[in-house]
Design an enzyme around this catalytic site. Structure first.
Site, PDB file in Angstrom:
ATOM      1  N   THR A 150      13.281  37.542   9.119  1.00 25.83           N
ATOM      2  CA  THR A 150      12.039  38.320   9.288  1.00 25.83           C
ATOM      3  C   THR A 150      12.112  39.651   8.548  1.00 25.83           C
ATOM      4  N   GLY A 189      19.208  40.226  15.286  1.00 25.81           N
ATOM      5  CA  GLY A 189      20.111  40.688  16.334  1.00 25.81           C
ATOM      6  C   GLY A 189      21.512  40.906  15.777  1.00 25.81           C
ATOM      7  N   GLU A 432      11.622  33.291  17.085  1.00 30.36           N
ATOM      8  CA  GLU A 432      11.842  31.892  16.691  1.00 30.36           C
ATOM      9  C   GLU A 432      10.522  31.128  16.574  1.00 30.36           C
TER      10      GLU A 432
HETATM   11  C1  LIG Z   1      23.510  21.288  24.921  1.00 32.73           C
HETATM   12  C2  LIG Z   1      23.534  21.866  23.558  1.00 32.73           C
HETATM   13  C3  LIG Z   1      23.199  23.358  23.494  1.00 32.73           C
HETATM   14  C4  LIG Z   1      23.670  23.914  22.170  1.00 32.73           C
HETATM   15  C5  LIG Z   1      23.767  25.409  22.288  1.00 32.73           C
HETATM   16  C6  LIG Z   1      24.540  26.006  21.159  1.00 32.73           C
HETATM   17  C7  LIG Z   1      24.873  27.277  21.130  1.00 32.73           C
HETATM   18  C8  LIG Z   1      24.389  28.183  22.186  1.00 32.73           C
HETATM   19  C9  LIG Z   1      25.141  29.413  22.195  1.00 32.73           C
HETATM   20  C10 LIG Z   1      24.548  30.470  22.473  1.00 32.73           C
HETATM   21  C11 LIG Z   1      23.068  30.521  22.574  1.00 32.73           C
HETATM   22  C12 LIG Z   1      22.576  31.545  21.658  1.00 32.73           C
HETATM   23  C13 LIG Z   1      21.417  31.566  21.002  1.00 32.73           C
HETATM   24  C14 LIG Z   1      20.314  30.657  21.004  1.00 32.73           C
HETATM   25  C15 LIG Z   1      19.259  31.046  21.906  1.00 32.73           C
HETATM   26  C16 LIG Z   1      18.333  31.882  21.708  1.00 32.73           C
HETATM   27  C17 LIG Z   1      18.189  32.658  20.488  1.00 32.73           C
HETATM   28  C18 LIG Z   1      18.111  34.099  20.826  1.00 32.73           C
HETATM   29  C19 LIG Z   1      17.589  34.963  20.089  1.00 32.73           C
HETATM   30  C20 LIG Z   1      16.882  34.500  18.913  1.00 32.73           C
HETATM   31  C21 LIG Z   1      16.662  35.608  18.024  1.00 32.73           C
HETATM   32  C22 LIG Z   1      15.519  35.288  17.177  1.00 32.73           C
HETATM   33  C23 LIG Z   1      15.654  34.816  15.953  1.00 32.73           C
HETATM   34  C24 LIG Z   1      14.460  34.614  15.100  1.00 32.73           C
HETATM   35  O1  LIG Z   1      13.352  34.845  15.483  1.00 32.73           O
HETATM   36  S1  LIG Z   1      14.751  34.049  13.537  1.00 32.73           S
HETATM   37  C25 LIG Z   1      13.189  34.014  12.757  1.00 32.73           C
HETATM   38  C26 LIG Z   1      12.335  32.909  13.244  1.00 32.73           C
HETATM   39  N1  LIG Z   1      11.117  32.821  12.493  1.00 32.73           N
HETATM   40  C27 LIG Z   1      10.221  31.908  12.674  1.00 32.73           C
HETATM   41  O2  LIG Z   1      10.360  31.055  13.539  1.00 32.73           O
HETATM   42  C28 LIG Z   1       9.063  31.903  11.725  1.00 32.73           C
HETATM   43  C29 LIG Z   1       7.972  30.937  12.119  1.00 32.73           C
HETATM   44  N2  LIG Z   1       7.317  30.421  10.936  1.00 32.73           N
HETATM   45  C30 LIG Z   1       7.572  29.187  10.428  1.00 32.73           C
HETATM   46  O3  LIG Z   1       8.390  28.448  10.957  1.00 32.73           O
HETATM   47  C31 LIG Z   1       6.822  28.779   9.192  1.00 32.73           C
HETATM   48  O4  LIG Z   1       6.496  29.779   8.358  1.00 32.73           O
HETATM   49  C32 LIG Z   1       5.589  27.994   9.543  1.00 32.73           C
HETATM   50  C33 LIG Z   1       4.708  28.700  10.543  1.00 32.73           C
HETATM   51  C34 LIG Z   1       6.077  26.680  10.114  1.00 32.73           C
HETATM   52  C35 LIG Z   1       4.767  27.734   8.296  1.00 32.73           C
HETATM   53  O5  LIG Z   1       5.609  27.371   7.249  1.00 32.73           O
HETATM   54  P1  LIG Z   1       5.046  27.000   5.817  1.00 32.73           P
HETATM   55  O6  LIG Z   1       6.164  26.810   4.898  1.00 32.73           O
HETATM   56  O7  LIG Z   1       3.995  27.963   5.461  1.00 32.73           O
HETATM   57  O8  LIG Z   1       4.466  25.650   6.158  1.00 32.73           O
HETATM   58  P2  LIG Z   1       2.998  25.105   6.178  1.00 32.73           P
HETATM   59  O9  LIG Z   1       2.406  25.240   4.831  1.00 32.73           O
HETATM   60  O10 LIG Z   1       2.247  25.647   7.319  1.00 32.73           O
HETATM   61  O11 LIG Z   1       3.395  23.637   6.420  1.00 32.73           O
HETATM   62  C36 LIG Z   1       3.994  22.842   5.424  1.00 32.73           C
HETATM   63  C37 LIG Z   1       4.483  21.570   6.049  1.00 32.73           C
HETATM   64  O12 LIG Z   1       5.807  21.786   6.523  1.00 32.73           O
HETATM   65  C38 LIG Z   1       5.914  21.412   7.850  1.00 32.73           C
HETATM   66  N3  LIG Z   1       6.946  22.228   8.482  1.00 32.73           N
HETATM   67  C39 LIG Z   1       6.926  23.554   8.693  1.00 32.73           C
HETATM   68  N4  LIG Z   1       8.074  23.917   9.291  1.00 32.73           N
HETATM   69  C40 LIG Z   1       8.823  22.814   9.411  1.00 32.73           C
HETATM   70  C41 LIG Z   1      10.122  22.561   9.952  1.00 32.73           C
HETATM   71  N5  LIG Z   1      10.864  23.537  10.489  1.00 32.73           N
HETATM   72  N6  LIG Z   1      10.593  21.327   9.912  1.00 32.73           N
HETATM   73  C42 LIG Z   1       9.846  20.319   9.405  1.00 32.73           C
HETATM   74  N7  LIG Z   1       8.613  20.492   8.871  1.00 32.73           N
HETATM   75  C43 LIG Z   1       8.109  21.726   8.897  1.00 32.73           C
HETATM   76  C44 LIG Z   1       4.544  21.649   8.410  1.00 32.73           C
HETATM   77  O13 LIG Z   1       4.340  20.989   9.603  1.00 32.73           O
HETATM   78  C45 LIG Z   1       3.698  21.178   7.274  1.00 32.73           C
HETATM   79  O14 LIG Z   1       3.649  19.783   7.309  1.00 32.73           O
HETATM   80  P3  LIG Z   1       2.323  19.046   6.859  1.00 32.73           P
HETATM   81  O15 LIG Z   1       1.875  19.620   5.567  1.00 32.73           O
HETATM   82  O16 LIG Z   1       2.754  17.629   6.795  1.00 32.73           O
HETATM   83  O17 LIG Z   1       1.345  19.297   7.954  1.00 32.73           O
HETATM   84  C1  LIG Z   2      13.485  40.182  20.478  1.00 32.56           C
HETATM   85  C2  LIG Z   2      13.316  39.646  19.101  1.00 32.56           C
HETATM   86  C3  LIG Z   2      14.420  39.203  18.406  1.00 32.56           C
HETATM   87  C4  LIG Z   2      14.274  38.739  17.098  1.00 32.56           C
HETATM   88  N1  LIG Z   2      15.372  38.360  16.400  1.00 32.56           N
HETATM   89  C5  LIG Z   2      15.246  37.964  15.115  1.00 32.56           C
HETATM   90  C6  LIG Z   2      16.389  37.603  14.355  1.00 32.56           C
HETATM   91  O1  LIG Z   2      17.509  37.606  14.846  1.00 32.56           O
HETATM   92  N2  LIG Z   2      16.231  37.253  13.060  1.00 32.56           N
HETATM   93  C7  LIG Z   2      15.006  37.222  12.484  1.00 32.56           C
HETATM   94  O2  LIG Z   2      14.929  36.902  11.302  1.00 32.56           O
HETATM   95  N3  LIG Z   2      13.905  37.528  13.187  1.00 32.56           N
HETATM   96  C8  LIG Z   2      13.985  37.903  14.473  1.00 32.56           C
HETATM   97  N4  LIG Z   2      12.872  38.229  15.205  1.00 32.56           N
HETATM   98  C9  LIG Z   2      11.567  38.206  14.545  1.00 32.56           C
HETATM   99  C10 LIG Z   2      10.680  37.072  15.032  1.00 32.56           C
HETATM  100  O3  LIG Z   2      11.100  35.851  14.531  1.00 32.56           O
HETATM  101  C11 LIG Z   2       9.236  37.384  14.603  1.00 32.56           C
HETATM  102  O4  LIG Z   2       8.827  38.548  15.283  1.00 32.56           O
HETATM  103  C12 LIG Z   2       8.323  36.225  14.943  1.00 32.56           C
HETATM  104  O5  LIG Z   2       8.603  35.109  14.125  1.00 32.56           O
HETATM  105  C13 LIG Z   2       6.837  36.605  14.814  1.00 32.56           C
HETATM  106  O6  LIG Z   2       6.548  37.126  13.577  1.00 32.56           O
HETATM  107  P1  LIG Z   2       5.798  38.533  13.398  1.00 32.56           P
HETATM  108  O7  LIG Z   2       6.515  39.544  14.192  1.00 32.56           O
HETATM  109  O8  LIG Z   2       5.647  38.736  11.956  1.00 32.56           O
HETATM  110  O9  LIG Z   2       4.385  38.348  14.056  1.00 32.56           O
HETATM  111  P2  LIG Z   2       3.020  38.094  13.295  1.00 32.56           P
HETATM  112  O10 LIG Z   2       3.140  36.831  12.519  1.00 32.56           O
HETATM  113  O11 LIG Z   2       2.592  39.285  12.575  1.00 32.56           O
HETATM  114  O12 LIG Z   2       2.070  37.825  14.533  1.00 32.56           O
HETATM  115  C14 LIG Z   2       1.137  38.772  15.026  1.00 32.56           C
HETATM  116  C15 LIG Z   2      -0.091  38.014  15.545  1.00 32.56           C
HETATM  117  O13 LIG Z   2      -0.703  37.318  14.461  1.00 32.56           O
HETATM  118  C16 LIG Z   2      -0.937  35.974  14.801  1.00 32.56           C
HETATM  119  N5  LIG Z   2      -0.772  35.094  13.632  1.00 32.56           N
HETATM  120  C17 LIG Z   2       0.111  35.192  12.615  1.00 32.56           C
HETATM  121  N6  LIG Z   2      -0.013  34.165  11.761  1.00 32.56           N
HETATM  122  C18 LIG Z   2      -0.994  33.389  12.238  1.00 32.56           C
HETATM  123  C19 LIG Z   2      -1.578  32.169  11.815  1.00 32.56           C
HETATM  124  N7  LIG Z   2      -1.161  31.514  10.736  1.00 32.56           N
HETATM  125  N8  LIG Z   2      -2.567  31.627  12.566  1.00 32.56           N
HETATM  126  C20 LIG Z   2      -2.970  32.240  13.689  1.00 32.56           C
HETATM  127  N9  LIG Z   2      -2.455  33.401  14.140  1.00 32.56           N
HETATM  128  C21 LIG Z   2      -1.473  33.964  13.433  1.00 32.56           C
HETATM  129  C22 LIG Z   2       0.132  35.631  15.851  1.00 32.56           C
HETATM  130  O14 LIG Z   2      -0.300  34.560  16.673  1.00 32.56           O
HETATM  131  C23 LIG Z   2       0.244  36.959  16.601  1.00 32.56           C
HETATM  132  O15 LIG Z   2      -0.722  36.982  17.627  1.00 32.56           O
HETATM  133  C24 LIG Z   2      12.989  38.698  16.498  1.00 32.56           C
HETATM  134  C25 LIG Z   2      11.867  39.123  17.228  1.00 32.56           C
HETATM  135  C26 LIG Z   2      12.026  39.584  18.516  1.00 32.56           C
HETATM  136  C27 LIG Z   2      10.830  40.059  19.273  1.00 32.56           C
END
Ligand SMILES: CCCCC/C=C\C/C=C\C/C=C\C/C=C\C/C=C\CC/C=C/C(=O)SCCNC(=O)CCNC(=O)[C@H](O)C(C)(C)COP(=O)(O)OP(=O)(O)OC[C@H]1O[C@@H](n2cnc3c(N)ncnc32)[C@H](O)[C@@H]1OP(=O)(O)O
Ligand SMILES: Cc1cc2nc3c(=O)[nH]c(=O)nc-3n(C[C@H](O)[C@H](O)[C@H](O)COP(=O)(O)OP(=O)(O)OC[C@H]3O[C@@H](n4cnc5c(N)ncnc54)[C@H](O)[C@@H]3O)c2cc1C
Length: 667
Positions: A150, A189, A432
């Site tokens: 992110t 994190g 996530e």
């Molecule tokens: C018993 C077993 C237990 C095992 C445990 C092991 C270990 C545990 C130990 C400890 C636990 C510790 C940790 C775990 C727990 C919690 C974690 C804690 C903290 C987490 C900290 C946070 C981290 C983060 O947030 S990291 C950042 C995360 N960011 C996001 O999630 C971003 C979200 N956005 C997206 O995913 C994508 O941008 C999107 C929204 C999906 C759009 O992607 P884009 O490329 O633009 O795609 P589209 O054009 O919309 O779609 C194209 C096409 O692709 C398909 N698609 C999209 N994503 C996927 C995918 N991931 N896989 C497959 N296909 C995918 C999509 O559907 C589309 O398909 P279509 O065209 O056919 O419709």
């Molecule tokens: C506690 C915490 C820990 C995190 N840890 C990590 C980490 O370890 N590593 C990492 O890489 N990231 C991490 N993140 C980031 C996290 O993955 C992002 O905050 C999350 O994916 C949301 O993205 P954003 O903040 O850009 O929100 P935005 O995408 O800006 O969302 C803001 C608003 O816009 C709306 N929106 C955005 N896109 C669309 C769309 N296509 N259609 C409709 N509505 C939409 C959403 O629904 C939401 O209401 C962490 C976040 C938090 C809060």
């Protein structure tokens, strides 16, 4: 736990229990050996005197709190490492590593991302040579990492990330850059002061071509001095609603060079001359997110079980108000409105755990197929992981908030631990993959499935039910668990069909599909939610039924009551949907309501036993209200006395400010 110290209410509650609590504990752990292993490790960690805080975490400054979290988590790692050397430790499930960290710090560990995302990404996205080089170092914590995806400007829209990795064939290196403010990595994190390495997700350029986002293995700090390397700008993003000790950071690059082989090359590669070799599927780069979305269900189940244990035990200890004049004040757990607040949360924890295991097994199978080059199941897995992560995180946050409210004023105390659990669970709605964004991903899959229904194609397993309900007739309602599941499927099919129709109706000449999609998106999210509820109900019911046959009849009965409560609660919550899409009548709804109240009464005598079945040690529960012995008031007072403000009878602010104010008032 010595029974003689336990308050009388909890002693009575435990005597009332109709099943063997130990049997439930073993069931949740996955067997007697697993329980023994988990307890042994928890015992070693939680009784280590170095882990105990003299001053509660919440009184420390932001900086001290982080330092304390690091100190204690390093002790934890030391203990866990010794254990790993001593035994194979097969039964200590990875999810227990999350659980044990709650016994060390109240909030999130700064090493969470190392275990939860850095290592899984190295394991799943490196080629064999890279894996052999990096994974052992990461496992032994010779290097500490995080997952930096992110940015300040983009989180949801990964394709919009701005960090660049440009290949230089002359030196066989990638040059990383942060072209502007919005392209700073933001949130990871442990990034701020803990990690010395990270996975950086960046836009790849080679030979003047743009190839989209790819993961890179990047060292950001010197191993000896921990000083940021030249070209790296790194720091902390500051206090948040929760996750205070997670050490979330920012990161920028200025012409920072890394070797070519630091691009994770299991899926796509850049050759020495800069030639790009495409991945079999470019969404494999998103693999770690799918993994975490799957395992989040276990963490949510665990956090719910902590909040449930606190609120149920407290509700058994707490007396308030008289139901009848001249009678003793009731235990608040005997108010049916209180049972309504509590038992659905208890049941939901079980539902998330069993559905989580089902999802995990699906993930393992699909991943194995992907390993053999078969990507067919990936879209379905992605759609499942998205809606389950989104709906379960939102439900968990609602349930934890309800548990907090169920504890009245004392639930508002940090020492109850409910506010901290609330912060942890609330964050999961956003990280996530943000809720609506993930729901819309599942909706994409549903719209394709509906196209399949219209074309009379065979659908994939989790959406095959859509074909059954494709006509407009309302589905025949039956007041049974099978009837409820069928009703939820009918609602999901009906909403999918309407969302599909809404897109078509918005698709007037000159309107792009994307605009029509946006106009229909509230309905699309609603369809995704209904689909997810149908899955949660169907899978949890079949799993709990299966499990109930593997245990004693007494425990089996309790499992089925919990599972049925979940189905009945949601039928009542979603009665509007059922009225629209099935033949349910108001008389049927009255019957459901009566059954719901009956289930609350059936669960009531076992409530404390059921939460005891989560087997959460006091040190992991971290709550004045939820400890095993129920000494709620003593603990609240003991904790209050630890407030630094109570160290002196008169605070100096009196002399500095209050007294002058009072004196001025006299004049
Ligand atoms: C018993 C077993 C237990 C095992 C445990 C092991 C270990 C545990 C130990 C400890 C636990 C510790 C940790 C775990 C727990 C919690 C974690 C804690 C903290 C987490 C900290 C946070 C981290 C983060 O947030 S990291 C950042 C995360 N960011 C996001 O999630 C971003 C979200 N956005 C997206 O995913 C994508 O941008 C999107 C929204 C999906 C759009 O992607 P884009 O490329 O633009 O795609 P589209 O054009 O919309 O779609 C194209 C096409 O692709 C398909 N698609 C999209 N994503 C996927 C995918 N991931 N896989 C497959 N296909 C995918 C999509 O559907 C589309 O398909 P279509 O065209 O056919 O419709
Ligand atoms: C506690 C915490 C820990 C995190 N840890 C990590 C980490 O370890 N590593 C990492 O890489 N990231 C991490 N993140 C980031 C996290 O993955 C992002 O905050 C999350 O994916 C949301 O993205 P954003 O903040 O850009 O929100 P935005 O995408 O800006 O969302 C803001 C608003 O816009 C709306 N929106 C955005 N896109 C669309 C769309 N296509 N259609 C409709 N509505 C939409 C959403 O629904 C939401 O209401 C962490 C976040 C938090 C809060």
């Amino acid at each position: 736990m010595a029974e003689h110290n336990v308050c009388v209410e909890l002693v009575r509650e435990r005597q009332k229990c109709t099943f063997e609590v130990q049997e439930l504990i073993h069931l949740i752990d996955g067997g007697i050996t697993a329980t023994e292993e988990r307890r042994e490790v928890e015992n070693v960690v939680c009784t280590d005197p170095r882990i105990k805080d003299v001053v509660p975490e919440e009184y420390l400054s932001h900086k001290e709190r982080y330092e304390n979290a690091i100190r204690k988590n390093c002790i934890l790692q030391e203990i866990l490492k010794k254990y790993t050397e001593k035994r194979t430790w097969d039964n200590f499930r990875p999810s227990n590593k999350y659980r044990i960290s709650s016994g060390v710090v109240k909030d999130i560990s700064p090493f969470m991302l190392h275990t939860g995302m850095f290592i899984p990404t190295l394991v799943n996205q490196s080629d064999d040579e890279q894996k052999a080089k990096w994974v052992p170092k990461a496992m032994s914590m010779e290097i500490i990492g995080t997952y930096a995806q992110t940015e300040l400007g983009h989180g949801s829209f990964i394709r919009g990330l701005e960090t660049t990795a440009t290949y230089d064939p002359n030196t066989e290196e990638f040059v990383l850059n942060t072209p502007n403010l919005t392209s700073y990595k933001w949130w990871p994190g442990g990034l701020a002061h803990t990690a010395n390495h990270c996975i950086v997700v960046a836009q790849l350029y080679s030979k003047g071509q743009h190839y989209g986002v790819h993961p890179f293995f990047v060292q950001i700090r010197d191993i000896e001095t921990h000083v940021p390397l030249p070209g790296i700008k790194v720091g902390e993003i500051g206090p948040k609603l929760g996750f205070q000790t997670a050490n979330n950071g920012f990161l920028g690059f200025e012409n920072f060079r890394i070797p070519r082989r630091n691009m994770l090359m299991k899926n796509a590669q850049v050759l020495k001359d800069g030639t790009y070799i495409k991945s079999k599927n470019d969404k494999l780069t998103y693999g770690t997110m799918v993994f975490v979305r799957v395992i989040i269900l276990f963490d949510l189940a665990f956090e719910l079980s902590r909040a449930a244990t606190i609120a149920v035990r407290y509700s058994a200890v707490r007396h308030q108000s008289q139901l009848k004049a001249n009678e003793p004040e009731l235990q608040i757990i005997d108010y049916v409105t209180q049972q309504h607040k509590l038992f659905i949360g208890v049941s939901t924890s079980h539902v998330f755990r069993v559905v989580g295991l089902w999802l995990w097994n699906t993930y393992v199978k699909v991943n194995a197929d992907i390993g053999k080059g078969n990507m067919d199941q990936l879209p379905e897995l992605h759609a499942l992981a998205c809606c389950l992560k989104a709906v379960c995180s939102r439900d968990a946050a609602a349930r934890v908030e309800e548990f907090r409210l169920a504890c009245g004023g004392h639930g508002f105390m940090t020492s109850s631990n409910l506010p901290i659990i609330n912060g942890i669970v609330s964050a999961s709605i956003t990280y996530e993959g943000e809720f609506s964004v993930l729901m819309l991903q599942t909706a994409r899959f549903l719209m394709k499935a509906w196209n399949g229904v219209l074309a009379r194609k065979t659908l994939t397993p989790t959406v095959s039910y859509l074909s059954k309900f494709s006509n407009s007739d309302r589905v025949q309602w039956a007041n049974t668990t099978a009837g409820i599941i069928s009703g939820f499927q009918a609602a999901a099919a009906g909403k999918t069909k309407e969302a599909y129709a809404a897109i078509q109706s918005y698709l007037k000449p000159g309107t792009d599909y994307e605009d029509a999609w946006n106009s229909a998106s509230v309905q699309l999210v609603s369809a995704s939610e209904a689909h997810c509820r149908a899955i949660l109900c169907e899978i949890s019911w079949s799993e709990m039924q299966r499990l109930s046959k593997t245990v004693s009849p007494n425990l089996g009965k309790v499992l089925l009551e919990l599972a049925e409560l979940y189905l009945t609660y949601w039928s009542l919550e979603k009665r509007g949907d059922l009225l629209m899409y099935t033949t349910i009548s108001t008389a049927d709804i009255a019957k459901l309501q009566a059954r719901y109240e009956e289930l609350l009464a059936l669960i009531r005598p076992n409530a404390v036993g059921i939460v005891d079945g989560f087997d959460i040690r006091d040190e992991i529960l971290n709550s004045t209200l939820g400890a095993y012995d129920g000494r709620v008031y003593e603990r609240l007072m003991e904790e209050a006395k630890k407030s630094p403000l109570n160290a002196e009878p008169v605070n100096e602010s009196f002399h500095k400010y209050i007294k002058p104010l009072m004196l001025k008032a006299k004049l």
